[in-house]
Motif scaffolding. Structure first.
Motif, PDB file in Angstrom:
ATOM      1  N   VAL A   1       6.148   2.821  10.004  1.00 12.07           N
ATOM      2  CA  VAL A   1       4.818   2.798   9.402  1.00 12.07           C
ATOM      3  C   VAL A   1       4.508   4.118   8.714  1.00 12.07           C
ATOM      4  CG1 VAL A   1       2.352   2.539   9.850  1.00 12.07           C
ATOM      5  CG2 VAL A   1       3.985   1.149  11.120  1.00 12.07           C
ATOM      6  N   ASN A   2       4.243   4.047   7.405  1.00 10.85           N
ATOM      7  CA  ASN A   2       3.809   5.235   6.669  1.00 10.85           C
ATOM      8  C   ASN A   2       2.336   5.137   6.290  1.00 10.85           C
ATOM      9  OD1 ASN A   2       6.431   6.481   6.543  1.00 10.85           O
ATOM     10  ND2 ASN A   2       6.988   4.830   5.144  1.00 10.85           N
ATOM     11  N   ASN A   3       1.889   3.906   6.050  1.00 10.11           N
ATOM     12  CA  ASN A   3       0.503   3.708   5.635  1.00 10.11           C
ATOM     13  C   ASN A   3      -0.263   2.843   6.622  1.00 10.11           C
ATOM     14  OD1 ASN A   3       0.690   5.063   3.091  1.00 10.11           O
ATOM     15  ND2 ASN A   3       1.986   3.362   2.440  1.00 10.11           N
TER      16      ASN A   3
ATOM     17  N   GLU B   1       0.637  -0.874   6.346  1.00  6.74           N
ATOM     18  CA  GLU B   1       1.656  -1.009   5.287  1.00  6.74           C
ATOM     19  C   GLU B   1       1.345  -2.091   4.255  1.00  6.74           C
ATOM     20  OE1 GLU B   1       4.408   0.794   4.636  1.00  6.74           O
ATOM     21  OE2 GLU B   1       3.898   2.120   6.270  1.00  6.74           O
ATOM     22  N   ASP B   2       0.076  -2.386   4.016  1.00  5.68           N
ATOM     23  CA  ASP B   2      -0.259  -3.476   3.090  1.00  5.68           C
ATOM     24  C   ASP B   2       0.494  -4.753   3.424  1.00  5.68           C
ATOM     25  OD1 ASP B   2      -2.243  -2.466   1.434  1.00  5.68           O
ATOM     26  OD2 ASP B   2      -0.791  -1.323   0.267  1.00  5.68           O
TER      27      ASP B   2
END
Length: 196
Positions: A3-5, A68-69
């Motif tokens: 997970v980055n976002n 992550e959208d």
């Protein structure tokens, strides 16, 4: 899943406020103070996106976190502790029930329990409710790091027996301190979402 976002999107109380992208949603249910916020933060590698509170019963809305959208975690109000009026509790109950029984994007519910203690009457009611409405679920038993490794199986058995856990419902021993169980939890989410 790496997970980055991750971002907090909305506190919703009625269906017209739910996000409309159609991403898979995973609801987190559990009594107040059981560690739902800590679970979310650990899963997304963030210290404090989901606010942890020392005051039980702080979450009074459906809190949507977009990851992550691609999917949402939906933190539902904790049960058991909150010092609120009966009328308010009934309103929450209705809000949670509406969400759990009508939301098409809901893929599964993660029932969060504290591995150190047998599930409460409210946990059992929630599990029975999910079974009654045939809502897929998995049990996340948090605070595993607080129990000696040699006693994990014994505690896990208590959780399974108290909830009368069905064979195909998975149970994950989890620790938001050490990250134990995180990969297994993500695998379960991926299994249920089909879209990830």
């Amino acid at each position: 899943m790496k997970v980055n976002n991750a971002e907090f999107i909305i506190s919703a109380v009625k269906p017209e406020q739910y996000p409309g992208e159609g991403f898979p949603e995973f609801a987190l249910a559990g009594r107040s103070n059981v560690g739902k916020s800590s679970f979310i933060n650990k899963m997304i590698n963030r210290k404090s996106l989901a606010r942890t509170s020392s005051k039980p019963g702080k979450t009074q809305t459906l809190n949507y976190y977009k990851i992550e959208d691609a999917l949402y975690f939906v933190d539902v109000p904790g049960y058991g502790f909150a010092k609120v009026s009966k009328k308010e509790r009934e309103a929450w109950g209705e809000m949670i029930e509406t969400y759990l029984t009508t939301r098409e994007e809901l893929c599964a519910v993660l029932l969060i329990v504290d591995l150190r203690h047998p599930p409460t009457k409210d946990d059992v009611l929630m599990y029975d409710f999910l079974k009654f409405y045939e809502i897929p679920c998995a049990v996340i038993a948090t605070k595993a790091d607080k129990i000696p490794k040699g006693k994990w199986e014994k505690h896990k058995k208590v959780v399974k027996e108290t909830l009368k856990l069905k064979q195909d419902d998975e149970i994950v021993l989890f620790s938001s301190e050490t990250g134990m169980g995180k990969d297994k939890a993500w695998r379960i989410l991926e299994k249920y979402s089909h879209k990830l």
